[in-house]
Design a protein around this motif. Sequence first.
Motif, mmCIF file in Angstrom:
data_model
loop_
_atom_site.group_PDB
_atom_site.id
_atom_site.type_symbol
_atom_site.label_atom_id
_atom_site.label_comp_id
_atom_site.label_asym_id
_atom_site.label_seq_id
_atom_site.Cartn_x
_atom_site.Cartn_y
_atom_site.Cartn_z
ATOM 1 N N UNK A 18 20.018 -4.469 10.466
ATOM 2 C CA UNK A 18 19.562 -5.420 9.610
ATOM 3 C C UNK A 18 20.439 -6.892 9.769
ATOM 4 N N UNK A 19 19.985 -7.870 9.157
ATOM 5 C CA UNK A 19 20.637 -9.130 9.351
ATOM 6 C C UNK A 19 22.007 -9.204 8.877
ATOM 7 N N UNK A 20 22.539 -8.454 7.969
ATOM 8 C CA UNK A 20 23.928 -8.518 7.304
ATOM 9 C C UNK A 20 24.681 -7.610 8.604
ATOM 10 N N UNK A 21 24.383 -6.718 9.036
ATOM 11 C CA UNK A 21 24.990 -5.958 9.986
ATOM 12 C C UNK A 21 25.263 -6.612 11.194
ATOM 13 N N UNK A 22 24.020 -7.487 11.549
ATOM 14 C CA UNK A 22 23.964 -8.368 12.958
ATOM 15 C C UNK A 22 25.251 -9.482 12.607
ATOM 16 N N UNK B 49 13.110 0.557 12.972
ATOM 17 C CA UNK B 49 14.721 0.706 13.070
ATOM 18 C C UNK B 49 15.393 -0.238 13.853
ATOM 19 N N UNK B 50 16.834 -0.525 13.501
ATOM 20 C CA UNK B 50 17.474 -1.501 14.188
ATOM 21 C C UNK B 50 18.729 -1.913 13.366
ATOM 22 N N UNK C 69 0.820 -1.132 0.040
ATOM 23 C CA UNK C 69 -0.025 -0.181 0.010
ATOM 24 C C UNK C 69 0.824 1.246 -0.023
ATOM 25 N N UNK C 70 0.362 2.373 -0.302
ATOM 26 C CA UNK C 70 0.934 3.561 -0.496
ATOM 27 C C UNK C 70 1.595 4.156 0.685
ATOM 28 N N UNK C 71 0.911 3.736 1.853
ATOM 29 C CA UNK C 71 1.267 4.167 3.123
ATOM 30 C C UNK C 71 1.992 3.301 3.885
ATOM 31 N N UNK C 72 2.845 2.234 3.158
ATOM 32 C CA UNK C 72 3.367 1.191 4.011
ATOM 33 C C UNK C 72 4.746 1.802 4.901
ATOM 34 N N UNK C 73 5.217 0.954 6.038
ATOM 35 C CA UNK C 73 6.113 1.370 6.661
ATOM 36 C C UNK C 73 7.548 0.828 6.248
ATOM 37 N N UNK C 74 8.744 1.405 6.888
ATOM 38 C CA UNK C 74 10.014 1.055 6.171
ATOM 39 C C UNK C 74 10.965 0.630 7.346
ATOM 40 N N UNK C 75 11.778 -0.101 7.115
ATOM 41 C CA UNK C 75 12.772 -0.467 7.992
ATOM 42 C C UNK C 75 14.270 0.468 7.633
ATOM 43 N N UNK C 76 14.727 0.976 8.655
ATOM 44 C CA UNK C 76 15.926 1.590 8.234
ATOM 45 C C UNK C 76 16.915 1.081 9.184
ATOM 46 N N UNK C 77 18.115 0.589 8.665
ATOM 47 C CA UNK C 77 19.345 -0.219 9.575
ATOM 48 C C UNK C 77 20.126 1.192 10.131
ATOM 49 N N UNK C 78 20.240 0.825 11.412
ATOM 50 C CA UNK C 78 20.879 2.167 12.112
ATOM 51 C C UNK C 78 22.583 2.125 11.767
ATOM 52 N N UNK D 122 14.359 -0.779 3.811
ATOM 53 C CA UNK D 122 13.647 -1.831 3.040
ATOM 54 C C UNK D 122 12.059 -1.327 3.169
ATOM 55 N N UNK D 123 11.300 -1.644 2.169
ATOM 56 C CA UNK D 123 9.840 -1.551 2.242
ATOM 57 C C UNK D 123 9.084 -2.732 3.400
#
Length: 144
Positions: free
Chosen positions: A138-142, A135-136, A92-101, A107-108
């Motif tokens: 991402x798997x690659x950074x972990x 936010x948090x 949907x147009x108002x979807x949430x996003x993930x931001x890697x700290x 990522x949508x």
Amino acid sequence: MKQGLQSELRGQLKSHGLRATGLRLAALQVLHDRATPLTQEQVLSGLPVGVFDPASLWRALAELAEKGVLRRMDLGDRVWRYELVDACRSISPDHAHFLCDDCGVVRCLPPVQLVASQGALPAVLQGAQLKLRVSGRCAQCVAA
């Protein structure tokens, strides 16, 4: 650029009353291909080197966002990112996003629902328009 995609992008620009300039088409192509919100610098890095200047790109992105071709967002880190309105077609147009700290990847996210763990949501949130950013790390950074 693939012919079908080029026709789609040209049609989208035309439907918003905009000319299909080389810069607009190239920027939309980058946003379409990456299918995630990008900063101006990230869009510029996807364009041919030395062909388009940053100021022209900034103006083009601002105009595309103003006309509704792009969605402009600040995910809480004071950085403007641009997303092709139909880049996440199934979301949907108002979807949430993930931001890697750590690395800054965005990522949508699929549709999410906000519920209280106990009882109902506070009255101030019922019927409110919310913009959710997760936010948090991402798997690659972990893993690194």
